[in-house]
Scaffold this motif. Structure first.
Motif, short mmCIF file in Angstrom:
data_model
loop_
_atom_site.label_atom_id
_atom_site.label_comp_id
_atom_site.label_asym_id
_atom_site.label_seq_id
_atom_site.Cartn_x
_atom_site.Cartn_y
_atom_site.Cartn_z
N GLY B 500 22.00 39.48 -100.24
CA GLY B 500 22.60 37.72 -100.23
C GLY B 500 22.16 38.08 -101.57
N SER B 501 22.04 36.51 -102.78
CA SER B 501 21.68 37.22 -104.62
C SER B 501 20.89 35.63 -104.46
CB SER B 501 23.84 36.20 -105.27
OG SER B 501 23.25 36.04 -106.21
N ILE B 502 20.51 35.94 -105.45
CA ILE B 502 19.34 34.99 -105.88
C ILE B 502 20.05 34.36 -106.81
CG2 ILE B 502 17.65 36.30 -105.58
CD1 ILE B 502 17.07 36.64 -109.28
N SER B 503 21.20 34.03 -107.56
CA SER B 503 22.41 33.11 -108.11
C SER B 503 23.50 33.74 -107.93
CB SER B 503 21.95 33.72 -110.08
OG SER B 503 22.51 32.60 -110.76
N ALA B 504 23.84 32.54 -106.92
CA ALA B 504 25.55 32.70 -106.74
C ALA B 504 26.30 31.90 -107.33
CB ALA B 504 25.54 31.42 -105.54
N SER B 519 17.97 41.36 -106.60
CA SER B 519 20.09 41.38 -105.91
C SER B 519 20.39 42.16 -106.76
CB SER B 519 20.70 39.67 -106.62
OG SER B 519 20.40 38.69 -105.78
#
Lengths: 547, 547
Positions: B500-504, B519
């Motif tokens: 996933g991404s730690i900051s979408a 990420s």
């Protein structure tokens, strides 16, 4: 096909004569291969009129381009390394393959027969790691390379100019994953666009890109050239739909940005440099892309119009009334349609002749709703006397037939010997004025006429009007220096004055490299060169092209 | 509001009870300002509970961040230069403005009251040329700067950490042009998003981005942070919709890429580096963006569901049946809705309690068609027992009321003292599992409970489910080191394991800078640092943040 008994005055009867069209979901199979002589998946040319070896060398055609002496020439030792790495089946030296039918010429020349290089070696890696090892070795040994996808480009970007090693991506052709909740596809670069779309069709999704060469072009090549095509109006550019890229840099580093996330704000969006980078920074080895639901209903209509101004009004009405279901708005001038009829002898969808034609496609999730929207739109454009005549498809055959009036143009323009082709972005209001002015210019210069003594047959325009993308084409009785002098740089100056782009979707390659200054200023070109030098300091990636 | 008398078994009566909704076209005015205490266009904070000067300095809060001694400190000579360039109204020194009400503290601190810098000087250029002169001077004199738009960010990216000069874009607030055939808007960076959207509404178009802070945030800031928001599902990311950017590099060069073309394949797409670059490469001074037709019909529905699995089924059904008109699919867990009710005392749209809720918005060009699609969808999800209960808005008040169940969450979560907020992208199937596991983890650690002795009130999840974007929130009775230790890096590791991404969508700023490695791998971070060093070799642009 339901031909409408329409005149602008007869609008009261249109409602009944313009019947809702039957949905036709498989256009993408029916009309995909309108481009002639494209190489197939194996890189061999189907039905080419003469062997590739008769094509003039690019190095002869562009004598101003000199081979850069910093690059090494291929040695037996280099070949040994690559054959050790890939095996001789995947590291093919010209003329020495065990398989007698293996000829590397199709990798050296393009389908338009305009470009031909001198490569002696073709490499066909089967994995990202192999690509990494190849590039690292080439970079350390100063061997120039040219990445090659389906080799369907129009600007000479995917074939060597001199002896660059061809790195063909055709063996990296696996679909890696698909998630049918999110619609995200992950695929190797060498997957053929049509293969990807057929795969998605089974999952009720659609690849958000469509173009004539889909039977040959690779999804990696589409991304590397930022292909535009027929569906951009609806699904947007690859800069938005591509979610991730895996690419190999010339020093062998693997950029693993193959995320399957719609949102990811963690640092510079580096993959964007590879979208439209034309293989000058590295090689795209895989992509991840968001794919929409496949539309349940697809309709197409074909109109005759009295002027370009009417075409603009039709576009505005289509945007307003068809809204979210409008998936293509294509314009063809009357000259292209007349040529198509005369050259092929085919029957055209409309009987009369009109100065302009539009093709409008809708794609939506509900057949009845789409038909009703289209019906309302048709009533409106008739009542307002925006269109003069029109037909709608009622089955898949008619659907393909209408699309072939747009997609068949490219092929027939070559009928007289040669074509000068410009792929331009312009403000939509100015789009067609360039075609008229070019025709006027060549006529004034005594270059255009009906007789054999005139090099130019005509000047025509068509294209993705919904994206303000004009294909200006000048069919000729052969390539001619006087015509070239009359056209260039005049066309580019015209585009520059309108703040247009000298390459809307076809890219720069060899052809447009000298002209980038008409679309980008010195600061931007300087910034681009900084990027090139940053990631490819030895300049081995696809040299002599781009910037 | 039409509450449906629905149970999953009663599907036969749904058709009549789920009536087509009245269109409500102006949601964007009604529900835009749900974020509390955001600075207005002048940078002053409305209704903040205490003066900005009571906020803890970022430099105290993050003692591990040290001021870089390579940067100069502000001298009288510097100030003189800037005041000579801009006038003293636009080069405001702390405490010495002629206007006694002018206090630069709002430029030093953020609306969440989490970050506070020590800037002594705020510059408010009025033109691109002024921005160019400012940056050139700062670069030559090693003065660090922080670009500031509406200052509505969530990661501390738009305020100084130490004594960086604030360059506020608020005076560059003109709409430069709009073309209503193509839908292309060109605007200064400092135009407020809502102002741009209201302008477009008059032209029957819509800005392809919407978010809670729209009354304060600038379009330039939106682009610089690659804002995502509520409409990404429908209109895609800014990487696709932004067509051009004008930006100034630290050395004063102006990157003039402000094209108004949908297609332009002439070299690397450099503007993409500035989309989400968070002001670390240069300052965005203007943007050009393609804006869709404004929808004629907008509907919203609110559902209760029995599990996250049901929410996934609802999403899949919405994609299939609502197709091209689906414009938002938001998920809120039952805990957020209960908190909203308990804290505000408001009446909720549904009477019972459910573990999950979804908000579905449609936007289309035909009211009747949209209502029918929504009707079919509702019948389907009821017949299939996918949703347990639901309501649809019938007027604009109800429309805003339903949206406030989603947009009001942010505000009420701060009710108990503090909130730990994570903005994450995850594969959609795994989205909610993280919320449950986090709750379990904090409960096991004895940190979560009803009594005052427990720091954590609860663990909740909501967000843009259609984009697989989760807002994981942990409301607390105050910030607490034990809670932080339990959460980090555990949350980031969890996200990393799921790719996933730690900051979408919120970006990196100060907060996420240390965690980018969860990420992005070393190769990507190395490539990013190469870009940063390339265009900002002195590192003056927004230091201590991003990468």
């Amino acid at each position: 096909m339901r031909r409408t008994a329409l005149s602008s005055r007869g609008s009261s009867c249109i409602k009944s004569s313009f019947r809702p069209a039957v949905q036709a979901q498989v256009r993408w199979n029916a009309s995909a291969s309108s481009e002639p002589h494209q190489p197939d998946a194996k890189g061999t040319v189907k039905g080419a009129p003469a062997p590739a070896k008769t094509i003039e060398f690019t190095s002869n055609k562009y004598p101003e381009i000199k081979r850069d002496s910093k690059f090494a020439t291929l040695t037996q030792e280099h070949v040994k390394y690559f054959q050790g790495l890939l095996g001789s089946e995947s590291a093919v030296l010209d003329g020495v393959s065990k398989d007698a039918s293996e000829d590397i010429e199709p990798y050296n020349s393009d389908w338009m027969r305009k470009f031909r290089g001198h490569a002696q070696l073709v490499l066909r890696p089967g994995s990202t790691e192999e690509v990494s090892k190849i590039l690292k070795y080439c970079n350390e040994n100063m061997l120039a390379v040219v990445p090659q996808g389906g080799n369907t480009g129009l600007v000479g970007g995917s074939v060597p100019v001199f002896d660059e090693i061809v790195i063909s991506m055709q063996k990296m052709n696996k679909i890696r994953s698909f998630d049918d909740v999110s619609g995200i596809l992950v695929a190797d670069a060498g997957v053929i666009l049509e293969v990807a779309d057929n795969y998605l069709a089974e999952k009720n999704h659609i690849f958000p890109l469509d173009l004539g060469a889909k039977g040959s072009c690779h999804v990696g090549g589409n991304v590397a050239t930022n292909a535009g095509g027929l569906r951009l109006l609806r699904y947007g550019s690859l800069h938005g739909s591509v979610l991730g890229i895996e690419a190999v840099l010339p020093d062998g580093r693997i950029m693993n940005d193959l995320v399957t996330l719609r949102k990811n704000n963690t640092g510079y969006d580096l993959k964007q440099l590879f979208i439209g980078g034309e293989g000058t920074l590295g090689i795209v080895t895989a992509i991840s892309i968001i794919c929409p639901q496949r539309p349940q209903a697809v309709n197409v209509a074909y109109f005759g119009l009295e002027s370009y101004d009417h075409a603009q009004k039709a576009f505005r009405a289509a945007k307003t009334q068809l809204g979210e279901i409008l998936s293509a708005f294509e314009m063809m001038d009357g000259r292209t349609q007349k040529m198509l009829r005369d050259v092929t002898g085919r029957k055209m969808p409309l009987e009369g002749e009109h100065p302009f034609y539009c093709l409008i496609e809708t794609s939506g999730s509900n057949t009845d709703h789409d038909s009703e929207k289209l019906q309302n739109f048709l009533e409106h454009v008739m009542e307002q006397e925006i269109v003069a005549d029109g037909v709608m498809s009622e089955n898949q055959t008619q659907f393909a037939d209408i699309w072939s009036c747009r997609e068949g143009i490219t092929e027939i323009l070559g009928h007289w010997g040669g074509v000068y082709k410009y792929d331009l972005s312009l403000p939509i209001g100015d789009l067609y004025a360039l075609v008229d002015e070019t025709r006027e210019r060549l006529t004034q210069a005594g270059l255009l006429g009906d007789s054999e003594s005139h090099p130019v047959v005509d000047v025509v325009g068509y294209g993705h009007m919904g994206d303000a993308n004009l294909h200006l084409n000048i069919p000729t009785r052969g390539y001619n220096k006087d015509v070239e002098k009359a056209l260039e740089p005049w066309v580019y100056e015209w585009v520059q004055q309108k703040n247009g782009s000298i390459s809307a979707e076809h890219g720069l390659g060899v052809t447009k490299k000298p002209y980038i200054g008409y679309s980008r200023d010195d600061t931007m070109i300087g910034m681009m060169k900084q990027i090139k030098n940053l990631y490819d300091p030895n300049g081995i990636m696809n040299p002599y092209k781009y910037i």
